[in-house]
Write an enzyme that holds these catalytic residues in place. Structure first.
Site, PDB file in Angstrom:
ATOM      1  N   GLU A 143      -6.364 -10.782  -1.471  1.00  0.00           N
ATOM      2  CA  GLU A 143      -7.191 -10.405  -2.629  1.00  0.00           C
ATOM      3  C   GLU A 143      -7.632 -11.650  -3.397  1.00  0.00           C
ATOM      4  O   GLU A 143      -8.768 -11.738  -3.864  1.00  0.00           O
ATOM      5  CB  GLU A 143      -6.409  -9.451  -3.540  1.00  0.00           C
ATOM      6  CG  GLU A 143      -6.188  -8.101  -2.857  1.00  0.00           C
ATOM      7  CD  GLU A 143      -5.329  -7.156  -3.674  1.00  0.00           C
ATOM      8  OE1 GLU A 143      -4.175  -7.538  -3.972  1.00  0.00           O
ATOM      9  OE2 GLU A 143      -5.796  -6.065  -4.008  1.00  0.00           O
TER      10      GLU A 143
ATOM     11  N   GLU B  20       0.189  -3.314   1.584  1.00  0.00           N
ATOM     12  CA  GLU B  20       0.770  -2.559   0.458  1.00  0.00           C
ATOM     13  C   GLU B  20       1.130  -1.125   0.819  1.00  0.00           C
ATOM     14  O   GLU B  20       2.086  -0.556   0.297  1.00  0.00           O
ATOM     15  CB  GLU B  20      -0.205  -2.558  -0.730  1.00  0.00           C
ATOM     16  CG  GLU B  20      -0.319  -3.892  -1.448  1.00  0.00           C
ATOM     17  CD  GLU B  20      -1.270  -4.881  -0.784  1.00  0.00           C
ATOM     18  OE1 GLU B  20      -1.731  -4.617   0.349  1.00  0.00           O
ATOM     19  OE2 GLU B  20      -1.547  -5.925  -1.399  1.00  0.00           O
TER      20      GLU B  20
END
Ligand code: NAI
Length: 699
Positions: free
Chosen positions: A105, A125
């Protein structure tokens, strides 16, 4: 500071430096923000490179901050990404080795990305019951296309950078470096080439659409739902990516944020995060410091080439460690080697193992009939018959021939490791290594610490366990160690449930709905009902007052030992594992029930689950209090990796914590009122009672 700042000519380089994987903890995030401010304030700097020191660009969130408020503390990851995007000077991510989760990210917040080939790229995640919470669901589809991005987000699996670079139209990487070694120089040249280019490209400004729109997302949702029935996160990933295609960027970010926060509170995510941390914690032994000097283990001997010996040997061959197997007869050795060969050949056939790897592994295997051939070996694992007399003879021989400092391990599943150690003059070198069947497949390893086992031996075997890819948990010496001692109580409850009115299929179905890989009766059929029978016969002598259902004995008297005899609680067709209910078994249970004068009652699935799971919990509380297990989370690991306990429940102790220990104790008190159950067993363990009274949890 866990991020370094350097200026090379007209380029600033910010290097994340937070070993082992440059986790994005607070000090690293602060370091990036500070570096960005310095670079923007320095008029000689024209562009900024962000990269990682050591073996990663960044593995994402810092485990140490995991689940704590610190992870959200400013500058949080979203703010840092905002700093990159708003930089007046171009920011180039120089990516190598590992770029995962928050690391990816962060990279997506850079204006440009250059990657080394061989980099593992992932948004993992979902494996913790979450979704990427710093724009991953909004930015990745913009650079990879919706389908490729969604696949990565829903699976959490890593993909190599060179594969991603080949996707048509991809904008994840502006350049693939020739090699990891040339990345730094190539990034420098790239930075100079874009230093004056304006406007600065931003991922958030890219378009994001799927040509089939609604139809595609409907399809994706159905697929994902089917594959992840116990987990809410994967379907939510679809929702978030759909938002990326339908909403403005900032509105999509708000959707991602809301989903992230909601998932964070789900019991499933809490359980998965518990599991993740517990697995790491399991390798730490309270009184064995991390810097304990370890013994060097470069060769292994295995005594006994039967079911377990063969599987154990394979673990070491797979890890490139030479193994010598010893048996009493050549035929037994030949049989053992043939089984190993057959197992590997099946893997080769399925394309899971390359021929040259198979050859290498078999070349590491040797056999002998003589103990004198073991003198140079660093560690030996005994897997002979489960009889103390046989073990005694073996360990006396080992004591005679093994070099000083060699580790002597036993794979015993029920015998006293202290007694086994006492057969030698070196009890400090003796340890239990309780593998689970099939030993080459099951992840769990119970490391049984004898009274005299050396700390260096403990440290060494924990390292070895990692090398052979096992999850090791330390257990003290007791009958059954952690796992089997608990399963005995579970089995006893299963028996009472049959006597009171259940069928095996009803119990199994309830437990499988709860999430167990297999209900207790299917598990018995798989493991062999004769094993439990033998243990019960011993118990009838040792503990004449302990209450048992006799139903399982009646089954064994019929020779219904399980899958291996084609018949157990269920029937089996050769070559298949499907459990087919058998009417005779059901009438056998009914008749036995009648002979006891019991009127069957309808038992709810909830009662079945509670009685079985809480029986594990109560025994586990005794195990904890006695110090057989070091911590509650170790017990959770044993059950998830060794007994098919559902990961989304986080193990029996975590489940009890989630139910609330007060409620668990209340249920136990209720069960104790049932005259057909065992009131003495349901007396809550003192530890459980104390924790419940204090409103505390196990973990
Ligand atoms: P097995 O009967 O398949 O194999 C035992 C092997 O040891 C046989 O090949 C036998 O020839 C050999 N053997 C017997 N005495 C010997 C001696 N004095 N010297 C050399 N070799 C000798 O038994 P299995 O199932 O492999 O069990 C072995 C050990 O592993 C036992 O202690 C058992 O309790 C333990 N264990 C078994 C598990 C299972 O699911 N089968 C699970 C965990 C532990």
């Amino acid at each position: 500071m866990t991020a370094q700042y350097q200026v090379q000519g007209d380029i600033a380089v910010i290097t994340l430096d937070n070993p082992p994987v440059n986790g994005l903890g607070l000090s690293t995030r602060q370091g990036i923000a500070d570096g960005m401010a310095r670079a923007n304030a320095d008029s000689t700097v024209k562009a900024i490179i962000i990269t990682g020191a050591g073996k990663a660009f960044s593995g994402g969130a810092d485990i140490k901050e995991f689940g704590s408020d610190k992870a959200m503390q400013e500058p949080n990851l979203n703010s840092v990404i905002g700093v990159l995007e708003n930089s007046a000077k171009p920011v180039i991510g120089a990516i190598h080795s590992v770029v995962m989760g928050g690391g990816l990210e962060l990279a997506l917040g850079c204006h440009y990305r250059i990657a080394a080939p061989g980099t593992s790229v992932a948004l993992p995640e979902v494996k913790l019951g979450l979704l990427p919470g710093a724009g991953g669901t909004q930015r990745l589809p913009r650079v990879l296309g919706v389908e490729a991005a969604l696949n990565m987000i829903v699976s959490g699996e890593p993909v190599k950078s060179e594969m991603l670079a080949m996707l048509p139209g991809q904008k994840l990487f502006d350049k693939l470096a020739a090699s990891a070694d040339s990345l730094a120089d190539e990034a420098m040249a790239f930075a100079r080439s874009v230093a004056d280019v304006r406007p600065l490209p931003l991922v958030r400004e890219l378009k994001c659409k799927h040509p089939q729109g609604d139809a595609y997302f409907q399809f994706a949702r159905n697929m994902v739902k089917g594959m992840s029935k116990n987990f809410p996160a994967p379907v939510k990933c679809v929702d978030a990516v759909e938002a990326a295609t339908k909403k403005k960027f900032d509105d999509g970010m708000a959707v991602e944020r809301e989903i992230f926060i909601n998932l964070m509170w789900t019991p499933e995510s809490k359980s998965l995060r518990h599991l993740f941390l517990s697995e790491r914690a399991a390798s730490k032994i309270p009184d064995v410091p991390a810097d304990t000097e370890q013994r060097v283990i470069n060769s292994i001997a295995v005594i006994g080439a039967g079911t377990m010996g063969g599987g154990i040997a394979m673990n070491f061959l797979n890890a490139g460690i030479p193994v010598r197997m010893l048996e009493m007869k050549q035929e037994a050795l030949d049989r053992g080697v043939a089984t190993i060969r057959k197992n590997y050949e099946a893997q080769v056939k399925k394309g899971k193992l390359k021929q040259d790897k198979y050859d290498q592994r078999m070349a590491l295997l040797s056999t002998t009939l003589s103990y004198d051939d073991l003198t140079g070996t660093d560690m030996v694992i005994e897997a002979v018959f489960e009889e103390l007399g046989v073990k005694e003879a073996v360990f006396k021989e080992l004591d005679r021939v093994m070099k000083p400092g060699a580790i002597l391990a036993s794979n015993t599943s029920t015998l006293d490791v202290n007694k086994i150690a006492s057969f030698t003059q070196r009890p400090q070198d003796v340890v239990g290594l309780h593998f689970f069947s099939p030993a080459n497949v099951m992840k769990l390893l119970e490391v049984v610490r004898g009274e005299k086992t050396g700390k260096d031996v403990m440290a060494t075997v924990m390292t070895i366990a990692k090398k052979i890819r096992k999850t090791a948990v330390v257990s003290g010496v007791c009958d059954g160690f952690i796992g089997n001692r608990m399963i005995e109580q579970y089995g006893r409850q299963g028996g009472f449930l049959l006597d009171e009115g259940c069928t095996p299929a009803q119990v199994d179905k309830a437990m499988e709905k709860f999430g167990m890989a297999m209900g207790p009766f299917r598990m018995g059929d798989l493991a062999g009902n004769d094993i439990g029978w033998a243990i019960r016969k011993r118990r009838y002598q040792e503990k004449p007052n302990m209450k048992y259902s006799k139903t399982a004995d009646l089954l064994c008297e019929k020779g219904r030992f399980g899958q291996k005899t084609g018949a157990g609680w269920y029937d089996y067709v050769p070559g298949k594992r499907d459990a087919i209910p058998n009417a005779d078994v059901v009438s056998m249970i009914e008749e036995h029930r009648k002979s006891l004068g019991i009127t069957p009652r309808k038992i709810s699935d909830e009662e079945i689950v509670q009685r079985l799971v809480f029986s594990l919990v109560n025994e586990a509380a005794h195990i904890l209090e006695e110090g057989i297990a070091n911590k509650a989370s170790d017990i959770d690991i044993v059950y998830i990796f060794g007994y098919g306990f559902p990961a989304h429940r986080g193990g029996p102790m975590n489940y009890a914590d989630q139910v609330g220990l007060f409620n668990v104790v209340q249920a136990m008190n209720r069960f104790a009122q049932n005259p057909l159950d065992d009131a003495a067993f349901w007396k809550p363990a003192p530890l459980l009672e104390r924790l419940a009274a204090a409103g505390k949890t196990f973990n």
